[in-house]
Design an enzyme around this catalytic site. Sequence first.
Site, short mmCIF file in Angstrom:
data_model
loop_
_atom_site.label_atom_id
_atom_site.label_comp_id
_atom_site.label_asym_id
_atom_site.label_seq_id
_atom_site.Cartn_x
_atom_site.Cartn_y
_atom_site.Cartn_z
N CYS A 11 41.23 33.63 33.92
CA CYS A 11 41.34 32.60 34.95
C CYS A 11 40.04 31.84 35.21
O CYS A 11 40.04 30.81 35.87
CB CYS A 11 41.84 33.22 36.26
SG CYS A 11 43.44 34.04 36.09
N HIS A 14 39.69 28.65 41.49
CA HIS A 14 40.89 29.07 40.78
C HIS A 14 42.02 29.27 41.79
O HIS A 14 41.85 29.96 42.80
CB HIS A 14 40.62 30.37 40.02
CG HIS A 14 41.84 31.08 39.57
ND1 HIS A 14 42.86 30.45 38.88
CD2 HIS A 14 42.24 32.38 39.72
CE1 HIS A 14 43.82 31.32 38.63
NE2 HIS A 14 43.47 32.50 39.13
N ASN A 53 50.14 30.33 40.00
CA ASN A 53 48.85 30.69 39.41
C ASN A 53 48.95 30.42 37.91
O ASN A 53 49.63 31.13 37.18
CB ASN A 53 48.56 32.17 39.68
CG ASN A 53 47.26 32.65 39.04
OD1 ASN A 53 46.75 32.06 38.11
ND2 ASN A 53 46.76 33.77 39.54
#
Length: 329
Positions: A118, A255, A285
């Site tokens: 990520c 993020h 996500n």
Amino acid sequence: MPASAPLHARITGIGTYVPSRILTNEQLSQLVDTNDEWIVQRTGIHERRIATEHEYTSDLCIAAVDNLLARYPGALDGVELVIASTHTPDLSSTPVACLVQAHFGLSAAGAYDVNATCAGFTYALHQASALAAAGVHRKILVVSGDTLSKITDYTDRSTCILFGDGAGAVVVERDEAQPAFLAHHIGADGRGAAHVYRTGLAQQLHGLPLAGGGKLVQNGREVYRFAVSTVPQGVERLLAKSELTIGDVDWFIPHSANLRMIDSICEKLALPLGKALTSMEYYGNTSAASIPLALDLGVQDGRVKPGDLLLLYGFGGGLTHAGLLVRWG
């Protein structure tokens, strides 16, 4: 801490893509014991985008570059290097960057992948800005994408509510007149590798057996602890390097893992949540793609303007983290 010199590089174009299929919270409630209110309260996510059976990470990245080209004609002219950030490549032995390079006929460009999960976009952007500023490669294409739906266990309600698919692309060029990369901070804590992982060749880590059968496994509580302590510390180092304050930042783009997590980070930074740009609300996500997706949402709706100071911060499996202070436009 002495101030760092800005890097002579600039982002000169951006493009993004998400698949057309939408997976809502209501639809997820048909798969696992959950509901819309529970998911929104804990994550801020309402829906996520899901790739088709035959749509892979390279396809999403190529579509993001197509979007970039539609908005910035000629953006690929003179590209010397392609860097892709992903941890869900189409093929384990073939970089996604090579598939993107081949599709656009960038035969003079090198190509390789970065896997920082990520934090992949900020890791790749850090590399691209340094290479461009040094004059090693004057124009670099950075693509970030993941198809997390292909590695998500849809019987595990703690993870399946989170993840979606998407991609983003930016062009980074050397710019001697207006250096836009003001500071960076990069780090990792490999001791926490077991908190987020997907099994591969190894079936154990640090001597302990791994679970998941090739699906993503996450200890959400430990990842939360890591993020809310590590990111604010990294931001403070970034600001010290650039001799700026949190008040100088126009937009914080972390993020997009979880809205509650971002709220906690903002509280520790004394930064209003309204100054954070996120993409998880309707995309989920999306791992390496979440920061460029959030940035582009701000660009397209006019919130992000030329000259704005952006604070980008990625964090994820590994455990990896990286932040950049970048002047937009």
